[in-house]
Design a protein around this motif. Structure first.
Motif, short mmCIF file in Angstrom:
data_model
loop_
_atom_site.label_atom_id
_atom_site.label_comp_id
_atom_site.label_asym_id
_atom_site.label_seq_id
_atom_site.Cartn_x
_atom_site.Cartn_y
_atom_site.Cartn_z
N UNK A 1 0.82 -1.20 0.00
CA UNK A 1 0.00 0.00 0.00
C UNK A 1 0.85 1.26 0.00
N UNK A 2 1.96 1.24 0.74
CA UNK A 2 2.82 2.42 0.84
C UNK A 2 3.67 2.61 -0.41
N UNK A 3 4.17 1.52 -0.97
CA UNK A 3 5.05 1.63 -2.15
C UNK A 3 4.27 1.81 -3.43
N UNK A 4 2.97 1.49 -3.40
CA UNK A 4 2.16 1.63 -4.61
C UNK A 4 2.31 0.47 -5.58
N UNK A 5 2.92 -0.62 -5.14
CA UNK A 5 3.11 -1.77 -6.03
C UNK A 5 1.78 -2.40 -6.46
N UNK A 6 0.78 -2.28 -5.61
CA UNK A 6 -0.52 -2.86 -5.95
C UNK A 6 -1.40 -1.93 -6.75
N UNK A 7 -0.95 -0.70 -6.96
CA UNK A 7 -1.75 0.26 -7.72
C UNK A 7 -2.86 0.89 -6.91
N UNK A 8 -2.79 0.81 -5.58
CA UNK A 8 -3.83 1.37 -4.73
C UNK A 8 -3.41 2.76 -4.25
N UNK A 9 -4.37 3.70 -4.22
CA UNK A 9 -4.13 5.05 -3.71
C UNK A 9 -4.78 5.16 -2.33
N UNK A 10 -3.96 5.23 -1.30
CA UNK A 10 -4.48 5.26 0.07
C UNK A 10 -3.73 6.31 0.88
N UNK A 11 -4.13 6.43 2.14
CA UNK A 11 -3.44 7.31 3.08
C UNK A 11 -2.97 6.47 4.28
N UNK A 12 -1.89 6.86 4.93
CA UNK A 12 -1.43 6.10 6.11
C UNK A 12 -2.49 6.01 7.19
N UNK A 13 -3.27 7.07 7.37
CA UNK A 13 -4.29 7.06 8.42
C UNK A 13 -5.36 6.00 8.14
N UNK A 14 -5.83 5.93 6.88
CA UNK A 14 -6.87 4.94 6.56
C UNK A 14 -6.33 3.52 6.63
N UNK A 15 -5.07 3.34 6.26
CA UNK A 15 -4.47 2.00 6.32
C UNK A 15 -4.36 1.50 7.76
N UNK A 16 -3.96 2.39 8.66
CA UNK A 16 -3.81 2.00 10.06
C UNK A 16 -5.16 1.81 10.75
N UNK A 17 -6.18 2.54 10.29
CA UNK A 17 -7.52 2.40 10.87
C UNK A 17 -8.09 1.01 10.62
N UNK A 18 -7.61 0.33 9.58
CA UNK A 18 -8.10 -1.01 9.28
C UNK A 18 -7.75 -2.01 10.38
N UNK A 19 -6.71 -1.73 11.15
CA UNK A 19 -6.34 -2.62 12.25
C UNK A 19 -7.43 -2.66 13.31
#
Length: 397
Positions: free
Chosen positions: A254-272
């Motif tokens: 998600x952070x490197x963009x290898x999957x082609x996804x556009x996200x934010x660190x806050x939303x990624x961590x909220x998934x936990x």
């Protein structure tokens, strides 16, 4: 302009209260006034402004406006602009906004599948509508028009008190039936690391379901592709050895963009927190949440697999890429069946991972905040955002 009175009371009415002349416009009420321009006798302001008297009244208002314009203290250039505008209106009273389309949007989209023919819909929009859509997409207004999906794990816990005889209301997806016993699949005790793989899949599941705003089952083909892209456990047989590794494998993409996804660190961590809520869904020690999530992943992958299988049968030529995807999907479906079997027997141990999950969450938030501060410090030194300047690695001499 002052002193002009459009309502001139009839003199005859003042002298003779028995006059019964009828309004020349509505032909109903007794006349009270006379138009100063055309001498039409009328009963009220409504009749004066009616369609029958429109030509006279509009010219009167225009003359009053022009007289007021001459008396007002404004620049000559502004006066001329206003005069030109009035002249254009007078020459073409039926002037139409050229930006408006000749036919309405509903008529242009008649017969088009709004769910499956995006290219056709786009081709039938006007240039103005396309620009407006792109503008709304960039500034975030488009997101306001879409109702945000509420995940089933956020719909609250079941009520502790219920009427006798009422059926329980399930807020979770349907759990797969006929789940095999793990002892029938394995002769030895399963690996302790399987629980970390389930943490990994739950994280991927929450991301994909939110990415598609709850349409991950109707859009099973696209959702399955995103799931396999994000999850190395499903697509490459990767095995996680800790909660932190289960999460970091996803965050790396998600952070490197290898999957082609556009996200934010806050939303990624909220998934936990979503993963934790799924594990704790239902009563204390319940495995309903993990079983429901794994079941929906299984359904999503199975729908995509069957669609691809049908497509290959109808294809006239062999497509090696589609065959590879079919094989990967088949293996993923079988892996989900195994994990469902494991969760049915050992799923209670997932609740023991919650303290570790909370700790990883706090550590990642701290790292994220530290990175923000470092970036802000660097940007303050450089007086603006710092970009990476690409250098020419090979240059002809």
């Amino acid at each position: 302009m002052a002193g002009i009175n459009i309502l001139i009371e009839n003199k005859n009415d003042c002298h003779d209260g028995k006059d019964k002349r009828v309004c020349m416009l509505c032909l109903k009420e007794r006349t009270k006034y006379t138009c100063p321009r055309c001498n039409t006798q009328y009963c009220s302001v409504e009749c004066y402004r009616s369609e029958k008297h429109m030509t006279c009244s509009e010219n009167f208002y225009k003359e009053c406006f022009m007289e007021g314009l001459k008396e007002s203290d404004i620049e000559p250039s502004d006066k001329q602009k206003m005069v030109d505008m009035l002249k254009r209106t007078e020459c073409d009273p039926d002037l139409i906004d050229l930006d408006q389309s000749d036919d309405d949007l509903e008529g242009r989209l008649a017969g088009v599948d709004l769910d499956g023919e995006a290219d056709k819909i786009w081709s039938r929009l006007t240039d103005k509508e396309k620009k407006e859509f792109q503008s709304m997409s960039l500034d975030g207004r488009l997101g306001i028009l879409v109702e945000v999906w509420t995940p089933w794990w956020d719909m609250g816990q079941a009520s502790l008190v219920a009427d006798i005889g009422t059926q329980p209301h399930h807020t979770h997806p349907e759990i797969c039936t006929n789940i095999q016993n793990i002892e029938q699949l394995l002769k030895t005790k399963p690996s302790k690391d399987i629980k970390y793989n389930i943490i990994h899949l739950l994280y991927c599941y929450t991301f994909v379901s939110k990415l598609h705003n709850g349409d991950h089952i109707p859009l099973a083909i696209e959702s399955s592709g995103d799931m396999l892209t994000l999850s190395d456990v499903l697509s490459h047989g990767y095995s996680c050895g800790s909660v932190e590794e289960a999460v970091q494998v996803c965050l790396r993409k998600l952070y490197t963009g290898n999957g082609g996804f556009e996200t934010t660190p806050e939303s990624n961590l909220a998934l936990l927190q979503d993963v934790q809520t799924i594990i704790q869904h239902g009563s204390m020690g319940s495995i309903t949440g993990p079983l429901a999530a794994l079941s929906e992943i299984h359904t999503m992958l199975n729908v995509a697999y069957k669609h691809l299988q049908k497509t290959l049968k109808l294809a006239k030529e062999d497509d090696e890429d589609m065959k590879t995807k079919k094989k990967t999907l088949f293996g993923s479906v079988k892996k989900l069946e195994f994990l469902l079997s494991w969760c049915q027997t050992y799923g209670h141990s997932l609740s023991l991972l919650i303290p570790e999950l909370q700790l990883v969450h706090k550590l990642l938030i701290s790292e994220c905040e530290a990175m923000k501060k470092s970036r802000q410090s660097i940007e303050s030194i450089w007086a603006g955002p710092v970009g990476i300047k690409k250098k020419t690695l090979i240059e002809e001499i």
